[in-house]
Design an enzyme around this catalytic site. Structure first.
Site, PDB file in Angstrom:
ATOM      1  N   PHE A   1       0.870  -0.991  -0.038  1.00  0.00           N
ATOM      2  CA  PHE A   1      -0.526  -0.006   0.078  1.00  0.00           C
ATOM      3  C   PHE A   1       0.624   1.365  -0.095  1.00  0.00           C
ATOM      4  O   PHE A   1      -0.134   2.614   0.158  1.00  0.00           O
ATOM      5  CB  PHE A   1      -1.335  -0.313   1.214  1.00  0.00           C
ATOM      6  CG  PHE A   1      -2.682  -1.239   1.111  1.00  0.00           C
ATOM      7  CD1 PHE A   1      -2.657  -0.557   0.250  1.00  0.00           C
ATOM      8  CD2 PHE A   1      -1.407  -2.569   1.822  1.00  0.00           C
ATOM      9  CE1 PHE A   1      -4.232  -1.708  -0.011  1.00  0.00           C
ATOM     10  CE2 PHE A   1      -2.203  -3.380   1.171  1.00  0.00           C
ATOM     11  CZ  PHE A   1      -3.526  -3.563   1.122  1.00  0.00           C
TER      12      PHE A   1
ATOM     13  N   LYS B   1       2.841   4.543  -0.670  1.00  0.00           N
ATOM     14  CA  LYS B   1       2.308   5.849  -1.670  1.00  0.00           C
ATOM     15  C   LYS B   1       3.905   6.213  -2.431  1.00  0.00           C
ATOM     16  O   LYS B   1       4.822   6.929  -1.545  1.00  0.00           O
ATOM     17  CB  LYS B   1       1.455   7.001  -0.982  1.00  0.00           C
ATOM     18  CG  LYS B   1       0.038   6.655  -1.018  1.00  0.00           C
ATOM     19  CD  LYS B   1      -0.129   7.636  -0.223  1.00  0.00           C
ATOM     20  CE  LYS B   1       0.517   8.552   1.018  1.00  0.00           C
ATOM     21  NZ  LYS B   1       0.256   7.353   2.123  1.00  0.00           N
TER      22      LYS B   1
ATOM     23  N   ASN C   1      -7.632   0.365  -3.811  1.00  0.00           N
ATOM     24  CA  ASN C   1      -7.884   1.435  -4.936  1.00  0.00           C
ATOM     25  C   ASN C   1      -8.604   2.429  -5.651  1.00  0.00           C
ATOM     26  O   ASN C   1      -8.774   3.221  -5.840  1.00  0.00           O
ATOM     27  CB  ASN C   1      -6.131   1.041  -5.944  1.00  0.00           C
ATOM     28  CG  ASN C   1      -5.158   0.865  -5.769  1.00  0.00           C
ATOM     29  OD1 ASN C   1      -4.560   1.730  -4.106  1.00  0.00           O
ATOM     30  ND2 ASN C   1      -4.267   0.628  -6.066  1.00  0.00           N
TER      31      ASN C   1
ATOM     32  N   TYR D   1      -9.604  16.361  -3.310  1.00  0.00           N
ATOM     33  CA  TYR D   1      -8.681  17.563  -4.205  1.00  0.00           C
ATOM     34  C   TYR D   1      -9.691  17.747  -5.619  1.00  0.00           C
ATOM     35  O   TYR D   1      -8.930  17.411  -6.555  1.00  0.00           O
ATOM     36  CB  TYR D   1      -7.242  18.169  -4.163  1.00  0.00           C
ATOM     37  CG  TYR D   1      -6.972  19.417  -3.526  1.00  0.00           C
ATOM     38  CD1 TYR D   1      -7.061  19.426  -1.766  1.00  0.00           C
ATOM     39  CD2 TYR D   1      -6.786  20.078  -4.633  1.00  0.00           C
ATOM     40  CE1 TYR D   1      -6.683  21.158  -1.844  1.00  0.00           C
ATOM     41  CE2 TYR D   1      -6.715  21.689  -3.923  1.00  0.00           C
ATOM     42  CZ  TYR D   1      -6.351  21.642  -3.127  1.00  0.00           C
ATOM     43  OH  TYR D   1      -6.321  22.885  -3.000  1.00  0.00           O
TER      44      TYR D   1
ATOM     45  N   GLY E   1      -3.965   9.324 -12.116  1.00  0.00           N
ATOM     46  CA  GLY E   1      -2.661   8.764 -12.893  1.00  0.00           C
ATOM     47  C   GLY E   1      -2.408   8.256 -12.201  1.00  0.00           C
ATOM     48  O   GLY E   1      -2.333   7.103 -11.053  1.00  0.00           O
TER      49      GLY E   1
ATOM     50  N   CYS F   1      -1.022   2.371 -10.756  1.00  0.00           N
ATOM     51  CA  CYS F   1      -1.505   1.202 -10.024  1.00  0.00           C
ATOM     52  C   CYS F   1      -3.459   2.104 -10.139  1.00  0.00           C
ATOM     53  O   CYS F   1      -4.259   1.040 -10.830  1.00  0.00           O
ATOM     54  CB  CYS F   1      -1.441   1.656  -8.339  1.00  0.00           C
ATOM     55  SG  CYS F   1       0.374   1.161  -7.636  1.00  0.00           S
TER      56      CYS F   1
ATOM     57  N   LYS G   1      -4.570   1.294 -13.526  1.00  0.00           N
ATOM     58  CA  LYS G   1      -4.822  -0.450 -14.081  1.00  0.00           C
ATOM     59  C   LYS G   1      -5.531  -1.072 -13.106  1.00  0.00           C
ATOM     60  O   LYS G   1      -6.031  -1.903 -14.075  1.00  0.00           O
ATOM     61  CB  LYS G   1      -3.299  -1.152 -14.538  1.00  0.00           C
ATOM     62  CG  LYS G   1      -2.601  -1.244 -13.272  1.00  0.00           C
ATOM     63  CD  LYS G   1      -1.389  -1.805 -13.467  1.00  0.00           C
ATOM     64  CE  LYS G   1      -0.626  -2.007 -12.379  1.00  0.00           C
ATOM     65  NZ  LYS G   1      -1.062  -3.124 -10.972  1.00  0.00           N
TER      66      LYS G   1
HETATM   67  N1  LIG Z   1       3.862   1.670  -8.147  1.00  0.00           N
HETATM   68  C1  LIG Z   1       3.252   1.831  -6.814  1.00  0.00           C
HETATM   69  O1  LIG Z   1       3.482   2.547  -6.727  1.00  0.00           O
HETATM   70  C2  LIG Z   1       2.750   0.303  -6.327  1.00  0.00           C
HETATM   71  C3  LIG Z   1       2.290   0.681  -5.235  1.00  0.00           C
HETATM   72  C4  LIG Z   1       1.878  -0.705  -4.576  1.00  0.00           C
HETATM   73  C5  LIG Z   1       1.517  -1.611  -5.544  1.00  0.00           C
HETATM   74  N2  LIG Z   1       2.022  -1.360  -6.783  1.00  0.00           N
HETATM   75  C6  LIG Z   1       2.155  -3.150  -7.725  1.00  0.00           C
HETATM   76  O2  LIG Z   1       3.837  -3.242  -7.126  1.00  0.00           O
HETATM   77  C7  LIG Z   1       4.411  -4.299  -8.640  1.00  0.00           C
HETATM   78  C8  LIG Z   1       5.065  -4.108  -9.058  1.00  0.00           C
HETATM   79  O3  LIG Z   1       4.901  -2.182  -9.258  1.00  0.00           O
HETATM   80  P1  LIG Z   1       6.382  -1.157  -9.654  1.00  0.00           P
HETATM   81  O4  LIG Z   1       5.465   0.056 -10.023  1.00  0.00           O
HETATM   82  O5  LIG Z   1       7.087  -1.709  -8.751  1.00  0.00           O
HETATM   83  O6  LIG Z   1       6.620  -2.768 -11.114  1.00  0.00           O
HETATM   84  P2  LIG Z   1       7.919  -1.552 -12.038  1.00  0.00           P
HETATM   85  O7  LIG Z   1       7.815  -1.400 -13.154  1.00  0.00           O
HETATM   86  O8  LIG Z   1       8.825  -0.534 -11.811  1.00  0.00           O
HETATM   87  O9  LIG Z   1       8.877  -3.054 -11.491  1.00  0.00           O
HETATM   88  C9  LIG Z   1       8.825  -4.071 -12.560  1.00  0.00           C
HETATM   89  C10 LIG Z   1       9.858  -5.014 -11.664  1.00  0.00           C
HETATM   90  O10 LIG Z   1       9.967  -5.747 -12.512  1.00  0.00           O
HETATM   91  C11 LIG Z   1      11.343  -6.422 -12.641  1.00  0.00           C
HETATM   92  N3  LIG Z   1      10.666  -7.970 -13.897  1.00  0.00           N
HETATM   93  C12 LIG Z   1      10.112  -8.214 -14.881  1.00  0.00           C
HETATM   94  N4  LIG Z   1      10.280  -9.766 -14.506  1.00  0.00           N
HETATM   95  C13 LIG Z   1      10.788  -9.482 -13.955  1.00  0.00           C
HETATM   96  C14 LIG Z   1      11.718 -11.320 -13.962  1.00  0.00           C
HETATM   97  N5  LIG Z   1      10.948 -12.371 -14.395  1.00  0.00           N
HETATM   98  N6  LIG Z   1      12.156 -11.263 -12.763  1.00  0.00           N
HETATM   99  C15 LIG Z   1      13.083 -10.323 -12.214  1.00  0.00           C
HETATM  100  N7  LIG Z   1      11.997  -9.154 -12.319  1.00  0.00           N
HETATM  101  C16 LIG Z   1      11.287  -8.720 -13.239  1.00  0.00           C
HETATM  102  C17 LIG Z   1      11.171  -5.638 -14.123  1.00  0.00           C
HETATM  103  O11 LIG Z   1      12.237  -5.304 -14.738  1.00  0.00           O
HETATM  104  C18 LIG Z   1      11.043  -4.537 -13.292  1.00  0.00           C
HETATM  105  O12 LIG Z   1      12.629  -3.709 -12.801  1.00  0.00           O
HETATM  106  C19 LIG Z   1       2.390  -3.838  -9.057  1.00  0.00           C
HETATM  107  O13 LIG Z   1       2.288  -4.694  -9.339  1.00  0.00           O
HETATM  108  C20 LIG Z   1       2.257  -3.055  -9.280  1.00  0.00           C
HETATM  109  O14 LIG Z   1       1.150  -2.513  -9.485  1.00  0.00           O
HETATM  110  C21 LIG Z   1       3.072  -0.260  -7.103  1.00  0.00           C
END
Ligand SMILES: NC(=O)c1ccc[n+]([C@@H]2O[C@H](COP(=O)([O-])OP(=O)(O)OC[C@H]3O[C@@H](n4cnc5c(N)ncnc54)[C@H](O)[C@@H]3O)[C@@H](O)[C@H]2O)c1
Length: 448
Positions: free
Chosen positions: A155, A157, A214, A257, A263, A266, A269
């Site tokens: 969770f 941010k 979300n 707000y 955007g 998260c 999608k």
């Molecule tokens: N970004 C956020 O704020 C956030 C918050 C909560 C949850 N999430 C969730 O967490 C997950 C990751 O999000 P993110 O923003 O960190 O993604 P990201 O795109 O920043 O990072 C994903 C990473 O995984 C790597 N990867 C892909 N396939 C791989 C494999 N087979 N082996 C090893 N590495 C591999 C990619 O190279 C990349 O570096 C998503 O499901 C997202 O919805 C994201």
């Protein structure tokens, strides 16, 4: 505890760094070899406040390391986190190919009992798919090894990720076995010393909790933007309405707000994936569908105000953009409203001069790489030099209280389009500006 985190993006890198900060022995794995090479040299691929010093410190003391080799590493660990991306697939569902490919690799190589944790945001039922993918590989190898698949949605941010991870509001653990719950509690207890923050539940409910959270936040944003649009029509001021409703503790001030839409990596999608999950189960999620529709339209409200002010053809006009990232505190531009607004203005013939404290490189080299007529400058005032108007799209702190005299002198015409309603408390009419904001009728712009 020895931990492997697979996927070194916003979630994986922050999780790995924070686990190592608590004294665990963490290896972060990614298939992107350039990223791993850089991380081993101490070069951090993303901007996130507090992340760099934490990574450097733990790299140096040996609590944290980075690798491209999943095979040996996952077997050293007791807990393996899957934190790879789950981007939007073509049909709107969460694309699970990266998660399942990691599961396959784990099954191909594991040789001792492991707790495998889905930290990626994944639809209900994914833990079973991960389990099946691992089991299939174990069967191929003709070996029998116990393992648990746990759901532990994240969770944090962006922009506040380290603080959120170190002091979580809650730690959701969806697990089937006492062993897995105990291991997860051991790992997370140092993050919740003052009071217990674990919420244990079944795996499906844990997977659903992330989408529900979300979707709820996105709903608040779209709700308020819809109210703002109605305010404009009837001559009310959405900012005053915001304060009026936020004071009710049942509603609260967070996420109401008015602005140019949500955007990021998260909300867009995850809202889409939830709609898709619902439709796959013969349920028409009308409210969630509307949340997305309102948001899509909201991204263009500022562009439409610009059209009303300058006409449809924006040829020969230049706009200074303040803010590209989808929100302050990050360089993440995934689904940023700025992308939609800039493309729309360019399509109508305008030129853009953009400034963002952190997201310019990623804009220039990736998201707006193929878009002509966008230039990037080194300061907010430079973006406005001889521009026909300034457009505020991300509420970075450095934009909150600008030198309005300087800004007016830089602009060719003193016009501000405020996509984040940051300046409605300043009397900009008195400062000589034409001021457009979200949720207040344009005809009132001189008396804001
Ligand atoms: N970004 C956020 O704020 C956030 C918050 C909560 C949850 N999430 C969730 O967490 C997950 C990751 O999000 P993110 O923003 O960190 O993604 P990201 O795109 O920043 O990072 C994903 C990473 O995984 C790597 N990867 C892909 N396939 C791989 C494999 N087979 N082996 C090893 N590495 C591999 C990619 O190279 C990349 O570096 C998503 O499901 C997202 O919805 C994201």
């Amino acid at each position: 505890m020895k931990i492997t985190v697979i996927g070194t993006g916003y979630v994986g890198l922050v999780s790995g760094a924070c686990f190592s900060e608590m004294g665990n022995n963490v290896t972060c794995v990614d298939i992107d070899s350039e990223k791993i090479e850089n991380l081993n040299k101490g070069v951090i691929p993303i901007y996130e406040p507090g992340l760099e010093p934490m990574v450097l410190k733990n790299l140096e003391c040996g609590n944290l390391c980075f690798s491209t080799n999943l095979n040996s590493i996952a077997n050293d660990a007791e807990i393996v986190f899957i934190a790879v991306g789950t981007p939007m697939g073509e049909d709107g569902s969460a694309d699970l190919q990266y998660v399942l490919s990691v599961a396959k690799s784990i099954g191909e190589t594991m040789h001792k009992k492991l707790v495998i944790v889905n930290k990626s945001t994944v639809p209900v039922g994914t833990a079973n798919k991960v389990k099946a993918a691992i089991q299939q590989e174990l069967n191929k190898r003709n070996v029998s090894i116990e393992f648990d698949v746990v759901s532990n949605p994240e969770f944090l941010k962006e922009g506040n990720a380290i603080i959120d991870f170190m002091k979580p509001d809650r730690v959701i653990i969806g697990a089937e076995s006492d062993y897995a719950i105990e291991k997860m509690k051991q790992l997370y207890t140092p993050f919740s010393m003052s009071h217990e923050r674990f919420i244990c539940m079944d795996v499906s409910s844990a997977e659903m909790t992330k989408y529900a959270a979300n979707a709820m936040l996105a709903t608040k944003i779209s709700f308020m933007n819809e109210i703002a649009n109605i305010c404009e029509k009837v001559g009310a001021d959405a900012n005053q309405v915001r304060i009026g409703i936020g004071s009710d503790s049942r509603i609260g001030y967070n996420f109401i707000y008015p602005g140019c839409g949500y955007g990021g990596s998260c909300f867009p999608k995850d809202v889409k994936a939830l709609m898709k999950t619902a439709s796959e189960h013969d349920y028409n999620a009308k409210l969630i569908t509307s949340v997305e529709e309102v948001n899509d339209a909201q991204k263009l409200v500022i562009a439409n105000k610009i059209e009303t002010r300058f006409g449809e053809n924006l040829k020969d006009l230049t706009f200074g953009i303040w803010g590209l990232a989808f929100k302050p505190g990050t360089d993440d531009m995934r689904e940023a409203p700025a992308l939609y607004i800039i493309k729309e203005l360019i399509q109508r013939g305008a030129k853009i001069k953009a400034y963002d404290p952190k997201a310019m490189d990623v804009a220039k080299n990736y998201y707006l790489k193929d878009i002509d007529n966008v230039s990037y400058v080194q300061s907010k005032y430079q973006a406005c030099e001889n521009a026909d108007a300034m457009i505020l799209l991300t509420e970075w702190k450095e934009f909150r209280s600008p030198d309005f005299d300087k800004l007016r002198n830089e602009l060719k015409t003193p016009i501000i389009f405020d996509g984040r309603n940051q300046y409605n408390m300043f009397n900009l009419a008195n400062k000589g500006f034409e001021y457009y904001q979200i949720g207040k009728a344009d005809k009132e712009r001189f008396t804001n």
